[in-house]
Design a protein around this motif. Structure first.
Motif, PDB file in Angstrom:
ATOM      1  N   ASN A  81       1.022  -0.956  -0.084  1.00 36.88           N
ATOM      2  CA  ASN A  81      -0.171   0.019   0.116  1.00 36.88           C
ATOM      3  C   ASN A  81       0.786   1.076   0.219  1.00 36.88           C
ATOM      4  O   ASN A  81       0.534   1.832  -0.667  1.00 36.88           O
ATOM      5  CB  ASN A  81      -0.927  -0.388   1.145  1.00 36.88           C
ATOM      6  CG  ASN A  81      -0.123   0.033   2.828  1.00 36.88           C
ATOM      7  OD1 ASN A  81       0.292  -1.015   2.683  1.00 36.88           O
ATOM      8  ND2 ASN A  81      -0.505   0.878   3.279  1.00 36.88           N
ATOM      9  N   CYS A 307      -5.862  -6.483   3.577  1.00 36.70           N
ATOM     10  CA  CYS A 307      -6.611  -5.303   3.318  1.00 36.70           C
ATOM     11  C   CYS A 307      -7.244  -5.234   2.166  1.00 36.70           C
ATOM     12  O   CYS A 307      -8.137  -5.174   1.940  1.00 36.70           O
ATOM     13  CB  CYS A 307      -5.398  -3.619   3.710  1.00 36.70           C
ATOM     14  SG  CYS A 307      -5.945  -2.679   3.665  1.00 36.70           S
ATOM     15  N   CYS A 308      -6.443  -5.850   0.931  1.00 31.27           N
ATOM     16  CA  CYS A 308      -7.124  -6.350  -0.250  1.00 31.27           C
ATOM     17  C   CYS A 308      -6.712  -7.193  -1.047  1.00 31.27           C
ATOM     18  O   CYS A 308      -5.982  -7.588  -0.854  1.00 31.27           O
ATOM     19  CB  CYS A 308      -5.963  -5.349  -1.322  1.00 31.27           C
ATOM     20  SG  CYS A 308      -6.733  -4.764  -2.768  1.00 31.27           S
ATOM     21  N   ASN A 314      -9.665 -12.081   2.258  1.00 33.20           N
ATOM     22  CA  ASN A 314      -9.523 -11.953   1.197  1.00 33.20           C
ATOM     23  C   ASN A 314      -7.998 -12.129   0.682  1.00 33.20           C
ATOM     24  O   ASN A 314      -7.538 -10.834  -0.170  1.00 33.20           O
ATOM     25  CB  ASN A 314      -8.811 -10.079   1.966  1.00 33.20           C
ATOM     26  CG  ASN A 314     -10.118  -8.953   1.507  1.00 33.20           C
ATOM     27  OD1 ASN A 314     -11.368  -9.898   1.088  1.00 33.20           O
ATOM     28  ND2 ASN A 314     -10.522  -8.428   2.555  1.00 33.20           N
ATOM     29  N   CYS A 319      -4.958  -8.233  -5.609  1.00 30.12           N
ATOM     30  CA  CYS A 319      -5.911  -6.841  -5.733  1.00 30.12           C
ATOM     31  C   CYS A 319      -5.947  -5.945  -6.401  1.00 30.12           C
ATOM     32  O   CYS A 319      -4.891  -5.705  -7.298  1.00 30.12           O
ATOM     33  CB  CYS A 319      -4.480  -6.411  -4.114  1.00 30.12           C
ATOM     34  SG  CYS A 319      -5.189  -4.384  -3.879  1.00 30.12           S
ATOM     35  N   SER A 323     -11.286  -4.693  -5.492  1.00 27.98           N
ATOM     36  CA  SER A 323     -11.687  -5.550  -4.835  1.00 27.98           C
ATOM     37  C   SER A 323     -11.655  -4.838  -3.234  1.00 27.98           C
ATOM     38  O   SER A 323     -11.909  -3.722  -4.105  1.00 27.98           O
ATOM     39  CB  SER A 323      -9.386  -5.732  -4.204  1.00 27.98           C
ATOM     40  OG  SER A 323      -9.054  -6.710  -5.428  1.00 27.98           O
ATOM     41  N   VAL A 325     -10.579  -3.029   0.239  1.00 28.65           N
ATOM     42  CA  VAL A 325     -10.145  -2.461   0.245  1.00 28.65           C
ATOM     43  C   VAL A 325     -10.020  -1.692   2.092  1.00 28.65           C
ATOM     44  O   VAL A 325     -11.020  -1.051   2.201  1.00 28.65           O
ATOM     45  CB  VAL A 325      -9.403  -1.394  -0.278  1.00 28.65           C
ATOM     46  CG1 VAL A 325      -8.730  -0.025  -0.044  1.00 28.65           C
ATOM     47  CG2 VAL A 325      -9.734  -1.821  -2.008  1.00 28.65           C
ATOM     48  N   ARG A 329      -5.687   0.918   6.636  1.00 33.21           N
ATOM     49  CA  ARG A 329      -4.040  -0.058   6.767  1.00 33.21           C
ATOM     50  C   ARG A 329      -3.204  -0.413   7.724  1.00 33.21           C
ATOM     51  O   ARG A 329      -2.809  -1.440   7.730  1.00 33.21           O
ATOM     52  CB  ARG A 329      -3.240   0.039   5.367  1.00 33.21           C
ATOM     53  CG  ARG A 329      -4.170   0.114   4.128  1.00 33.21           C
ATOM     54  CD  ARG A 329      -5.029   1.107   3.635  1.00 33.21           C
ATOM     55  NE  ARG A 329      -5.035   1.917   3.182  1.00 33.21           N
ATOM     56  CZ  ARG A 329      -5.857   3.676   3.023  1.00 33.21           C
ATOM     57  NH1 ARG A 329      -6.647   2.956   3.540  1.00 33.21           N
ATOM     58  NH2 ARG A 329      -5.081   4.614   2.483  1.00 33.21           N
ATOM     59  N   TRP A 335      -1.328  -6.398   3.329  1.00 35.70           N
ATOM     60  CA  TRP A 335      -2.399  -5.220   1.678  1.00 35.70           C
ATOM     61  C   TRP A 335      -2.501  -6.273   1.819  1.00 35.70           C
ATOM     62  O   TRP A 335      -4.067  -6.140   1.462  1.00 35.70           O
ATOM     63  CB  TRP A 335      -0.789  -4.964   1.537  1.00 35.70           C
ATOM     64  CG  TRP A 335      -1.398  -4.124   0.760  1.00 35.70           C
ATOM     65  CD1 TRP A 335      -0.611  -4.214  -0.765  1.00 35.70           C
ATOM     66  CD2 TRP A 335      -2.538  -3.463  -0.148  1.00 35.70           C
ATOM     67  NE1 TRP A 335      -1.050  -3.903  -1.524  1.00 35.70           N
ATOM     68  CE2 TRP A 335      -2.476  -3.018  -1.526  1.00 35.70           C
ATOM     69  CE3 TRP A 335      -3.107  -2.518   0.866  1.00 35.70           C
ATOM     70  CZ2 TRP A 335      -3.411  -1.896  -1.680  1.00 35.70           C
ATOM     71  CZ3 TRP A 335      -3.531  -1.933   0.879  1.00 35.70           C
ATOM     72  CH2 TRP A 335      -3.683  -1.511  -1.398  1.00 35.70           C
ATOM     73  N   ASP A 336      -1.661  -7.130   0.768  1.00 36.00           N
ATOM     74  CA  ASP A 336      -2.731  -8.563  -0.088  1.00 36.00           C
ATOM     75  C   ASP A 336      -3.136 -10.191   0.358  1.00 36.00           C
ATOM     76  O   ASP A 336      -1.997  -9.981   1.608  1.00 36.00           O
ATOM     77  CB  ASP A 336      -2.424  -7.790  -1.472  1.00 36.00           C
ATOM     78  CG  ASP A 336      -0.762  -8.456  -2.383  1.00 36.00           C
ATOM     79  OD1 ASP A 336       0.137  -8.891  -0.883  1.00 36.00           O
ATOM     80  OD2 ASP A 336      -0.165  -7.870  -2.673  1.00 36.00           O
TER      81      ASP A 336
END
Length: 375
Positions: A81, A307-308, A314, A319, A323, A325, A329, A335-336
């Protein structure tokens, strides 16, 4: 007796001009004097900062929401991110992030900062990541390092270039893809048919040793070598293999085999070179373990859900702009499906810089940098 020269004479004017010119050369033509320590990066998507943007490959992070928290708020090719591990190490070094090797801006004074040779999808083995087609495998990354040194020598001279490289900090991150995107990519993969896991790990360790020895031959003298994180516990693996949030046992076992053998190999390699601190073993698995089982202690609400992404945890697919989100964050460790958030990366680098030998051995980076500054 020679006649005296007054200040207005042509000889004095010429001498003054030469002195001024010499000072200008010293100030402008000796960039190594004021530049921060160079930094070189090799490896995979955890440390790639944009090389794959220049390649025809599916292993790319060049579209939103990647980069949502980067200073420009734009995707840069970093699988994050915001900042990734090399960026944060560069902050500690007091320099700008090294440019991707393939960037057309890697020339002139930018060469002094170093270069990032990493490419998402690669591994220790040449056949790791073949599904991504066009990526910069580690042998080619080392060849690019040679080519970089030739460019640097053309800019500052061979002796200065050699010194710049020998005094640089180097980071290399490999291994995770050799399990995730090779051995365990599909059931009955070619490598799993060739090796049982307890034989595969020593094989890739032996291949990694050759890579690191070559890096040393090319002039690297301070090399941080990261182990694998808890690859069985990343959101992608939880989504595919977990019904109750427990980590994937096969990949967990692989990491548990790989990391101690990597550390032992680094100790042996240092001993063979006659220096016990050329290669530093960075235990990213320890940091991942802390996140996974004590997320609240680090200010995370979860270390299991990315997160994504989409799907369970997820962790399914890429991502993308379509997606889910998360809004904040900073409270997510991932993150992914595979990569940490900037905040998690900052904690990991903090362990490299200031941690005990449980996190990095034989000494942490702060100790190394302070020691090198004294010498």
């Amino acid at each position: 007796m020679a006649a005296s020269m007054d200040a207005g004479s042509p000889a004095v004017s010429t001498t003054t001009a030469l002195v001024v010119a010499a000072l200008a050369v010293l100030l402008l033509g000796a960039p190594t004097a004021s530049a921060a320590r160079a930094f070189f990066v090799f490896g995979d998507s955890l440390v790639d900062n944009g090389n794959n943007n220049y390649l025809m490959t599916t292993a790319r992070a060049d579209a939103p929401p990647y980069g949502i928290d980067y200073p420009t708020h734009l995707p840069t090719g970093r699988f994050s991110n915001g900042l990734n591990i090399p960026d944060i190490i560069s902050e500690y070094l007091g320099s700008e992030p090294a440019l991707p090797y393939l960037s057309p801006n890697l020339r002139g004074e930018n060469l002094l900062v170093g270069a990032n040779f990493a490419s998402a999808g690669v591994g220790i083995l040449n056949d790791t990541g073949v599904q991504f087609v066009n990526i910069i495998r580690i042998a080619q990354q080392l060849q690019n390092f040679q080519a970089y040194q030739q460019k640097l020598a053309a800019y500052v001279g061979e002796d200065a270039a050699r010194q710049r490289v020998s005094q640089a900090l180097v980071l290399i991150t490999l291994g995770g893809n050799d399990f995730v995107n090779n051995y365990y990519l599909v059931p009955f993969s070619a490598r799993s048919q060739q090796f049982e896991i307890h034989d595969y790990v020593p094989y890739i360790i032996s291949e990694y040793k050759k890579i690191l020895a070559r890096l040393y031959e090319l002039g690297a003298r301070r090399v941080v070598v990261t182990g694998t994180g808890m690859i069985g516990c990343v959101p992608a693996e939880l989504a595919m293999h977990s019904l109750d949030g427990s980590c994937a046992p096969d990949l967990t076992r692989a990491a548990d085999l790989f990391n101690p053998q990597l550390e032992q190999m680094l100790t042996e390699l240092n001993s063979e070179l006659g220096h016990d601190d050329v290669f530093l073993a960075a235990n990213t698995n320890r940091a991942s373990f802390d996140f996974m089982f004590n997320p609240q202690q680090y200010g995370f609400v979860t270390a299991k859900i990315a997160c994504c992404g989409q799907g369970p945890y997820n962790g399914i697919g890429l991502c993308t702009p379509a997606s889910n989100v998360c809004a904040n964050r900073d409270v997510y460790a991932y993150w992914d499906a595979f990569h940490p958030t900037e905040r998690a990366n900052r904690i990991i680098v903090g362990n490299f810089m200031h941690g005990s030998t449980d996190h990095i051995s034989p000494m942490n980076l702060s100790t190394v940098l302070a020691m090198d500054n004294r010498n």
